[in-house]
Design a protein around this motif. Structure first.
Motif, short mmCIF file in Angstrom:
data_model
loop_
_atom_site.label_atom_id
_atom_site.label_comp_id
_atom_site.label_asym_id
_atom_site.label_seq_id
_atom_site.Cartn_x
_atom_site.Cartn_y
_atom_site.Cartn_z
N TRP A 122 0.97 -1.29 0.07
CA TRP A 122 0.12 -0.12 -0.02
C TRP A 122 0.72 1.15 -0.13
O TRP A 122 0.44 2.23 -0.62
CB TRP A 122 -0.92 -0.19 1.13
CG TRP A 122 -1.77 1.15 1.29
CD1 TRP A 122 -1.66 2.13 2.26
CD2 TRP A 122 -2.59 1.56 0.30
NE1 TRP A 122 -2.72 2.78 2.12
CE2 TRP A 122 -3.41 2.87 0.74
CE3 TRP A 122 -3.46 1.05 -0.69
CZ2 TRP A 122 -4.42 3.40 0.23
CZ3 TRP A 122 -4.32 1.86 -1.28
CH2 TRP A 122 -4.88 2.88 -0.77
N GLU A 126 -0.31 3.90 -2.67
CA GLU A 126 -0.88 4.79 -2.09
C GLU A 126 -0.54 6.43 -2.70
O GLU A 126 -1.67 7.21 -2.95
CB GLU A 126 -0.99 5.02 -0.82
CG GLU A 126 -1.73 6.08 -0.02
CD GLU A 126 -1.26 7.39 0.24
OE1 GLU A 126 -2.07 8.12 0.50
OE2 GLU A 126 0.09 7.36 0.25
N TRP A 150 -6.69 -1.95 -3.30
CA TRP A 150 -5.42 -2.60 -2.72
C TRP A 150 -5.26 -2.10 -1.28
O TRP A 150 -4.07 -2.51 -0.74
CB TRP A 150 -4.42 -2.36 -3.77
CG TRP A 150 -4.61 -2.68 -5.30
CD1 TRP A 150 -5.00 -2.24 -6.11
CD2 TRP A 150 -4.47 -4.25 -5.49
NE1 TRP A 150 -5.05 -2.82 -7.32
CE2 TRP A 150 -4.94 -4.08 -6.96
CE3 TRP A 150 -3.98 -5.31 -5.14
CZ2 TRP A 150 -4.68 -5.23 -7.54
CZ3 TRP A 150 -4.07 -6.42 -5.86
CH2 TRP A 150 -4.39 -6.42 -7.05
N LEU A 151 -6.27 -1.33 -0.55
CA LEU A 151 -5.99 -1.07 0.57
C LEU A 151 -5.80 -2.35 1.68
O LEU A 151 -6.68 -3.06 1.57
CB LEU A 151 -7.14 -0.23 1.12
CG LEU A 151 -7.24 0.35 2.41
CD1 LEU A 151 -6.15 1.50 2.71
CD2 LEU A 151 -8.59 0.84 2.86
#
Length: 234
Positions: A122, A126, A150-151
């Motif tokens: 992440w 991010e 994809w957190l």
């Protein structure tokens, strides 16, 4: 027929896991909503295309991850005796469902370790999401949703383990998409009725009910695999 039942079960796990989504993703949905122009934010009809695009991106990422895990499971099953490998994977998936139920109910926080491990990936992706903020078009919301998928999330990771036992890439993708659709009502609701919804689903009753049901489903999944007849019989 069994595969269709798995998709329905994944949908229900996503639906019940909505209590967890409020805590994990409520802030993200709130940031998206509050970042929209006031003329859009104050009208549900104008805001909905952004929320839908955001969630379509998120569920698409889930499906991609499910396809990857389903492919891994298929390779593992082909490398071993197919039926035995699938049953072992089903037991593992069921145990993860039990762990997930305990996590949702607030009775055990072991899956938080998985979330911390996922933070490594992440941290790399991010920053891409920041470039899409503030969101001005539904296309930007879609891109942000693709990244948000994809957190690090123990709920998602548990279903991904289940996707390994789905039987292949297509099955894994459909399983994760079904799960993602189950989370949709809660997260769409968070975008429109954030304060009221968050207050309701954070009550211990809802968390305990959702956690208990997922634990029972995990036990049932393990039981089906353990009681399955040996290969070549029946």
């Amino acid at each position: 027929m069994a595969q269709e039942a798995s998709y329905l079960a994944a949908f229900l796990v996503g639906l019940m896991g909505g209590v967890h989504c409020v805590g994990m993703c409520g802030g993200i949905v709130g940031a998206l909503t509050l970042g929209l122009p006031e003329s859009i934010r104050n009208r549900v009809g104008a805001m909905m295309p952004y929320l839908i695009a955001y969630n379509v991106g998120r569920i698409t990422s889930y499906a991609v991850a499910g396809a990857l895990m389903g492919g891994v499971g298929l390779i593992a099953a082909n490398a071993a005796a197919l039926r035995e490998a699938q049953l072992v994977l089903q037991v593992v998936a069921g145990l993860f469902m039990v762990a997930l139920g305990l996590y949702l109910g607030g009775w055990w926080q072991g899956l938080a370790q998985l979330e911390r491990a996922g933070g490594v990936l992440w941290r790399r992706i991010e920053p891409l999401g920041r470039r899409l903020m503030p969101v001005k078009t539904p296309w930007q919301a879609l891109g942000l949703g693709l990244i948000w998928g994809w957190l690090p999330c123990g709920l998602v990771y548990s279903v991904l383990v289940w996707a390994i036992a789905a039987g292949g890439m297509v099955e894994g993708a459909l399983l994760m998409a079904s799960f993602g659709l189950g989370t949709l009502p809660m997260l769409l609701g968070m975008g429109v009725f954030a304060a009221t919804l968050a207050t309701q689903v954070r009550r211990p009753l809802w968390r305990n009910l959702a956690g208990g049901l997922v634990v029972l489903f995990g036990i049932w999944t393990v039981g089906v695999a353990v009681m399955a007849p040996p290969a070549g019989t029946g």
